[in-house]
Scaffold this motif. Structure first.
Motif, PDB file in Angstrom:
ATOM      1  N   PRO A  62     -15.964  -7.104   4.637  1.00 13.06           N
ATOM      2  CA  PRO A  62     -16.886  -7.572   3.585  1.00 13.06           C
ATOM      3  C   PRO A  62     -16.165  -8.030   2.313  1.00 13.06           C
ATOM      4  O   PRO A  62     -16.588  -8.987   1.678  1.00 13.06           O
ATOM      5  N   PHE A  63     -15.070  -7.344   1.939  1.00 13.68           N
ATOM      6  CA  PHE A  63     -14.363  -7.747   0.724  1.00 13.68           C
ATOM      7  C   PHE A  63     -13.533  -9.016   0.943  1.00 13.68           C
ATOM      8  O   PHE A  63     -13.240  -9.748   0.012  1.00 13.68           O
ATOM      9  N   GLY A  64     -13.121  -9.245   2.156  1.00 12.49           N
ATOM     10  CA  GLY A  64     -12.376 -10.453   2.477  1.00 12.49           C
ATOM     11  C   GLY A  64     -10.932 -10.444   2.037  1.00 12.49           C
ATOM     12  O   GLY A  64     -10.232 -11.443   2.183  1.00 12.49           O
ATOM     13  N   ARG A  65     -10.476  -9.330   1.493  1.00 12.69           N
ATOM     14  CA  ARG A  65      -9.094  -9.270   0.996  1.00 12.69           C
ATOM     15  C   ARG A  65      -8.649  -7.823   0.891  1.00 12.69           C
ATOM     16  O   ARG A  65      -9.444  -6.903   1.086  1.00 12.69           O
ATOM     17  N   ARG A  66      -7.372  -7.651   0.569  1.00 13.51           N
ATOM     18  CA  ARG A  66      -6.824  -6.308   0.459  1.00 13.51           C
ATOM     19  C   ARG A  66      -7.419  -5.561  -0.740  1.00 13.51           C
ATOM     20  O   ARG A  66      -7.720  -6.162  -1.768  1.00 13.51           O
ATOM     21  N   LEU A  67      -7.557  -4.257  -0.597  1.00 12.65           N
ATOM     22  CA  LEU A  67      -7.989  -3.387  -1.694  1.00 12.65           C
ATOM     23  C   LEU A  67      -6.760  -2.743  -2.324  1.00 12.65           C
ATOM     24  O   LEU A  67      -5.829  -2.358  -1.626  1.00 12.65           O
ATOM     25  N   VAL A  68      -6.783  -2.580  -3.624  1.00 14.43           N
ATOM     26  CA  VAL A  68      -5.730  -1.832  -4.309  1.00 14.43           C
ATOM     27  C   VAL A  68      -5.990  -0.340  -4.107  1.00 14.43           C
ATOM     28  O   VAL A  68      -7.127   0.127  -4.274  1.00 14.43           O
ATOM     29  N   GLY A 105      -6.090  -9.033   8.502  1.00 14.44           N
ATOM     30  CA  GLY A 105      -7.192  -8.208   8.981  1.00 14.44           C
ATOM     31  C   GLY A 105      -8.316  -8.108   7.955  1.00 14.44           C
ATOM     32  O   GLY A 105      -9.500  -8.083   8.303  1.00 14.44           O
ATOM     33  N   ALA A 106      -7.954  -8.081   6.677  1.00 22.95           N
ATOM     34  CA  ALA A 106      -8.971  -7.914   5.625  1.00 22.95           C
ATOM     35  C   ALA A 106      -9.876  -9.123   5.509  1.00 22.95           C
ATOM     36  O   ALA A 106     -10.998  -9.016   5.003  1.00 22.95           O
ATOM     37  N   TYR A 140       4.556   5.676  -1.542  1.00 20.59           N
ATOM     38  CA  TYR A 140       3.866   6.937  -1.248  1.00 20.59           C
ATOM     39  C   TYR A 140       3.661   7.126   0.249  1.00 20.59           C
ATOM     40  O   TYR A 140       3.058   8.109   0.669  1.00 20.59           O
ATOM     41  N   GLN A 141       4.123   6.172   1.047  1.00 21.00           N
ATOM     42  CA  GLN A 141       3.973   6.217   2.506  1.00 21.00           C
ATOM     43  C   GLN A 141       2.517   6.413   2.912  1.00 21.00           C
ATOM     44  O   GLN A 141       2.208   7.033   3.914  1.00 21.00           O
ATOM     45  N   ASN A 142       1.656   5.849   2.103  1.00 23.93           N
ATOM     46  CA  ASN A 142       0.228   5.802   2.396  1.00 23.93           C
ATOM     47  C   ASN A 142       0.018   4.589   3.289  1.00 23.93           C
ATOM     48  O   ASN A 142       0.319   3.469   2.911  1.00 23.93           O
ATOM     49  N   THR A 143      -0.486   4.828   4.489  1.00 22.40           N
ATOM     50  CA  THR A 143      -0.535   3.749   5.472  1.00 22.40           C
ATOM     51  C   THR A 143      -1.935   3.172   5.682  1.00 22.40           C
ATOM     52  O   THR A 143      -2.156   2.436   6.643  1.00 22.40           O
ATOM     53  N   ALA A 144      -2.860   3.506   4.789  1.00 21.26           N
ATOM     54  CA  ALA A 144      -4.232   2.997   4.976  1.00 21.26           C
ATOM     55  C   ALA A 144      -4.199   1.473   5.060  1.00 21.26           C
ATOM     56  O   ALA A 144      -3.711   0.793   4.167  1.00 21.26           O
ATOM     57  N   ARG A 145      -4.784   0.960   6.157  1.00 22.01           N
ATOM     58  CA  ARG A 145      -4.592  -0.463   6.458  1.00 22.01           C
ATOM     59  C   ARG A 145      -5.203  -1.403   5.433  1.00 22.01           C
ATOM     60  O   ARG A 145      -4.739  -2.524   5.271  1.00 22.01           O
ATOM     61  N   VAL A 146      -6.244  -0.942   4.756  1.00 25.84           N
ATOM     62  CA  VAL A 146      -6.944  -1.831   3.820  1.00 25.84           C
ATOM     63  C   VAL A 146      -6.055  -2.322   2.682  1.00 25.84           C
ATOM     64  O   VAL A 146      -6.398  -3.290   2.007  1.00 25.84           O
ATOM     65  N   HIS A 147      -4.912  -1.655   2.466  1.00 26.28           N
ATOM     66  CA  HIS A 147      -4.074  -2.036   1.333  1.00 26.28           C
ATOM     67  C   HIS A 147      -3.025  -3.090   1.675  1.00 26.28           C
ATOM     68  O   HIS A 147      -2.379  -3.630   0.783  1.00 26.28           O
ATOM     69  N   HIS A 193       1.474  -1.800  18.147  1.00 23.72           N
ATOM     70  CA  HIS A 193       1.432  -0.880  17.020  1.00 23.72           C
ATOM     71  C   HIS A 193       0.281  -1.245  16.091  1.00 23.72           C
ATOM     72  O   HIS A 193       0.021  -2.423  15.839  1.00 23.72           O
ATOM     73  N   PRO A 194      -0.394  -0.216  15.572  1.00 25.14           N
ATOM     74  CA  PRO A 194      -1.518  -0.502  14.683  1.00 25.14           C
ATOM     75  C   PRO A 194      -0.992  -0.972  13.325  1.00 25.14           C
ATOM     76  O   PRO A 194       0.174  -0.772  12.992  1.00 25.14           O
ATOM     77  N   GLY A 195      -1.845  -1.573  12.576  1.00 27.88           N
ATOM     78  CA  GLY A 195      -1.469  -1.951  11.216  1.00 27.88           C
ATOM     79  C   GLY A 195      -0.820  -3.311  11.157  1.00 27.88           C
ATOM     80  O   GLY A 195      -0.322  -3.847  12.147  1.00 27.88           O
ATOM     81  N   GLY A 196      -0.834  -3.868   9.985  1.00 27.32           N
ATOM     82  CA  GLY A 196      -0.186  -5.142   9.730  1.00 27.32           C
ATOM     83  C   GLY A 196       0.340  -5.115   8.306  1.00 27.32           C
ATOM     84  O   GLY A 196      -0.095  -4.291   7.491  1.00 27.32           O
ATOM     85  N   MET A 197       1.303  -5.966   8.021  1.00 25.91           N
ATOM     86  CA  MET A 197       1.865  -5.997   6.671  1.00 25.91           C
ATOM     87  C   MET A 197       1.963  -7.447   6.223  1.00 25.91           C
ATOM     88  O   MET A 197       2.643  -8.255   6.856  1.00 25.91           O
ATOM     89  N   THR A 198       1.270  -7.736   5.148  1.00 26.96           N
ATOM     90  CA  THR A 198       1.338  -9.071   4.562  1.00 26.96           C
ATOM     91  C   THR A 198       2.566  -9.135   3.659  1.00 26.96           C
ATOM     92  O   THR A 198       2.801  -8.232   2.851  1.00 26.96           O
ATOM     93  N   VAL A 199       3.343 -10.189   3.818  1.00 26.61           N
ATOM     94  CA  VAL A 199       4.578 -10.340   3.045  1.00 26.61           C
ATOM     95  C   VAL A 199       4.266 -11.049   1.738  1.00 26.61           C
ATOM     96  O   VAL A 199       3.637 -12.109   1.740  1.00 26.61           O
ATOM     97  N   GLU A 200       4.675 -10.446   0.651  1.00 29.26           N
ATOM     98  CA  GLU A 200       4.581 -11.100  -0.655  1.00 29.26           C
ATOM     99  C   GLU A 200       5.944 -11.666  -1.022  1.00 29.26           C
ATOM    100  O   GLU A 200       6.976 -11.066  -0.731  1.00 29.26           O
ATOM    101  N   GLU A 201       5.937 -12.808  -1.679  1.00 27.14           N
ATOM    102  CA  GLU A 201       7.189 -13.419  -2.124  1.00 27.14           C
ATOM    103  C   GLU A 201       8.030 -12.423  -2.941  1.00 27.14           C
ATOM    104  O   GLU A 201       9.245 -12.297  -2.750  1.00 27.14           O
ATOM    105  N   ALA A 202       7.371 -11.686  -3.848  1.00 30.62           N
ATOM    106  CA  ALA A 202       8.100 -10.760  -4.712  1.00 30.62           C
ATOM    107  C   ALA A 202       8.762  -9.653  -3.894  1.00 30.62           C
ATOM    108  O   ALA A 202       9.911  -9.274  -4.147  1.00 30.62           O
ATOM    109  N   ASP A 203       8.053  -9.132  -2.916  1.00 30.81           N
ATOM    110  CA  ASP A 203       8.619  -8.055  -2.104  1.00 30.81           C
ATOM    111  C   ASP A 203       9.810  -8.563  -1.296  1.00 30.81           C
ATOM    112  O   ASP A 203      10.846  -7.899  -1.200  1.00 30.81           O
TER     113      ASP A 203
END
Lengths: 358, 358, 358
Positions: free
Chosen positions: C247-253, C242-243, C230-237, B212-222
């Motif tokens: 170039p940013f090296g981290r997740r984008l808000v 993967g991030a 919002y069920q927005n699945t854009a991976r960069v967030h 499956h595409p995508g990944g989810m980073t787990v935050e302590e708060a979540d």
């Protein structure tokens, strides 16, 4: 837009000490209709488990028309409304007195808050002063659901040293004879199988110490989400960039969130304390920051009978919220003592069923 | 307070291994009325997108009276109720078996859970033992909505080496003939334009691998907010201060949150798998910590026909949850293999519409 | 499963630039029924305080049948539905135009979104191209509640340099004559005591600069929870692992979360701006990352009269979202200027009551 009830225009950066005059009244903006979503968020953010707020069948068995909203959710929302007018420029939230929970609030009810200035006293530094307010929260029928006194230290615009002061007499307690219990409430319907504990009013003795198991680490996101839910806009909770220039150097956790976490942690040991009736007084003894881990100790102060009720009594409790220590390592903390681990010291009363064969 | 159903008083610090006896039953406290707020939080915390749980018109087209709550939300809440009695002092959550989703749960329903001890076995160390329980969750009409077996390693008070053991026979699967599908359900109403995919039961072949595409980073708060929402009080998830003294040195993410995130990530590729029917077995192969990034691979194990239904079938799937690797870099993982990146290995069955022209 | 409306099967990893043809239409999956829980979460995640969305009695006084959902909650959910088909492989979200809020959305309504490709233009690098789409969101009655144009840069599969381009004419604004105000709406019922401010349409002058007090630090958990809501699945967030290789090296808000935070921060100073009518254009000038602290400045661009309404007008505003600076240190930022602190530059119109004695 009509011209009725137009308030004195609030400065965009909030009021300062010299803006407060004894007798002035504030009708705080932004009435709020609370719903099931708020109740779910309250559980998710605090871990609250009091079953009267979780189970509709149990709530109805007790005589409620639905699950009442958690007393502290109501408090935080009602309190949050006062922040813009009372504590937006507060340097410190100094204390509470005479906090009375007067009526249940249900999903669909709309809360609004009002305050009256009952005292002002400039600090000798001249840079700030203490403002005392009596606040009240109402539902959409203008039923008063909550009232409280608090006093805060507010920055001043100019040197205010020597200004005329009025310090109000602060009640040291809400007398047990004045604790509100709805006549239709049937506390005996509280089922020990539902709450997880069988201890009643008679089973607690003054002096007893309850060290509640478990601890809760505060995350910045959780604390901010809770505080935004209450629409509490005090800047110290949200602005890491601005906080970097303050003595603490970082955001402060809203003290009310600490109270909620301690109440939630203390379910195990106080399973049948189904409602908060009053907060007699309390202080946030030290600040709480993100990544602090909170634990809760209770000391039973007194058992109070309630007028005309043989089915329910009040337990007067001292709630000690501590951070980053094991309770086994915490000595007895005298009243008034500022132990470095104690962040919260609250004197309050809960309602709890009485044993019928006692 | 009445004396009915008064349970054996639970110690404030929870039960230990020697407190469990085969045949003992627990009625777990704190029934919970779930609502739309819980459903919204579940989406916000997991990213779940299965449209039967998102769209009321679609749910009604399928024969539901409203959006059913997500199967895993129901599982986590029902499971959470058992924690105080079963796994409060658990050293490890060892496995699941015979997890059956028996009836839909809707906003407004009230869940309660019960458990029976079906096995105990002391570890040779004498310091802990395995407790096997069969748990069941009911709605307010006493309809059983969920049942499951799990076994946990629980610390002991004294040396328990050599104590009499009873290890129950654990079913290796829920037979397809026993998977519950409500007679009124109309799976053919599932609209590919609503789900985002057109693949039916016939379109998956045993052995197929879906990364499956995508990944989810787990935050302590979540993770903590989700776990509090489920009123799961296991201390390992919340107490950073206490966790510092454990072998992991930090909080553990609730394994159920990992399952939910993998289920949510796998929507793309399993768009029409509209319900979980059973979990045959599963393990949390390695712990998940905050800041781990999860990805999900599915392997199709089998296609099962369901009794008396030509419109819906079951897909038996192996869900692999992995952390901090790209799936392209993950080799095939044999059943039983403990690959270091695999945190979750679940054998379960979903319901999915069948092609009518097949 | 029936065969109606079967869409072109979406690749599991999403579409690439060459998959988009002008005139193609997408019916985006996963309709969503919004409820009170979503509204509560929106407040908790953003700090929104516009009382029309908070107080049911006030909303009814304005002519609504209940609290309408926040305009931006509706926007984010409607927008989120388009992500899987439009911006799943987007390199950048380049701009918005012609965003029109056409009808109120209430708890219980179900949103669905559709898009049409209105332009494509390969980049000279050949590695990506710009895709222009017109999107529309509908409620369960097929009433159009929102429409917008956006353009995104999408990666390509092969070298696309030199491909035939069509760049659509983009409207520079939504004319004030076309701003939607429901005939039944009674903006004069907006009570200054409820909103906290008395300023009306007439009280703002073009050129006026409003530096809103307060700041909001973004936490990764809050941003991700909002974006999942919002069920927005854009991976960069969502994918820190993967991030790390970007170039940013981290997740984008998610940029929409920035808009919501700025709208919430700007309540103080725009208390009576009770609805967003249109977004004429806007850019996310720089990325926002977790732990950035956002502040908001507004510049009043124009006061527009609305057809056949003497009770309500439109304020055209420029919203500047900035990070990690005090507004007092922010100079005037020319239109088109890319100041390094500016993350958001939005040209939009709000509805606000007009003074009746003017």
């Amino acid at each position: 837009m009509n011209d009725r009830a137009r308030p004195r225009p609030r400065p965009i950066d909030g009021w300062l000490f010299e803006d407060y005059a004894v007798g002035e009244r504030f009708v705080h903006p932004i009435p709020r209709t609370l719903g099931e979503g708020d109740a779910a968020l309250y559980i998710a953010l605090t871990g609250a488990r009091q079953p009267v707020h979780c189970s509709a069948p149990l709530a109805r068995a007790l005589g409620h028309r639905a699950c009442p909203l958690d007393d502290l959710l109501v408090f935080h929302v009602a309190f949050g409304k006062t922040v813009a007018d009372i504590s937006y420029n507060a340097v410190a939230n100094l204390g509470y007195a005479d906090v009375r929970f007067l009526a249940s609030v249900y999903a669909g009810d709309t809360l609004a808050s009002e305050s009256e200035v009952i005292g002002v006293k400039a600090n000798s530094s001249g840079k700030s002063g203490v403002v005392y307010v009596r606040s009240r929260a109402f539902n959409q029928d203008r039923t008063e659901v909550l009232r409280w006194i608090r006093w805060v230290m507010v920055a001043s615009r100019a040197d205010v040293a020597g200004r005329a002061a009025k310090v109000p007499a602060l009640p040291r307690e809400v007398p047990a004879s004045q604790l509100a219990v709805a006549p239709a409430l049937r506390p005996l319907a509280l089922d020990p199988a539902a709450t997880g504990g069988a201890r009643c009013w008679e089973d607690y003795r003054p002096g007893e110490v309850i060290d509640h198991p478990g601890g809760m680490t505060v995350e910045e996101a959780d604390a901010m989400t809770a505080t935004r839910l209450y629409q509490n806009t005090a800047r110290v909770h949200f602005d890491a960039h601005g906080a970097a220039a303050t003595p603490f150097g970082r955001r402060l956790v809203y003290g009310g969130h600490v109270i909620s976490l301690c109440r939630a942690l203390s379910h195990d040991g106080l399973e049948n304390a189904f409602a908060i009736a009053a907060i007699h007084g309390g202080t946030h003894a030290h600040p709480t920051f993100a990544l602090d881990t909170l634990r809760c100790r209770h000391v039973v102060l007194a058992r109070d009978e309630l007028p005309a009720r043989r089915d329910v009594g009040a337990l007067r409790l001292r709630m000690l919220g501590v951070k980053n220590v094991a309770l086994a390592d915490l000595p007895a903390v005298a009243v008034g003592e500022k132990h470095p681990a104690v962040v919260l010291d609250l004197d309050y009363s809960v309602l709890i069923p009485r044993r019928q064969n006692a």
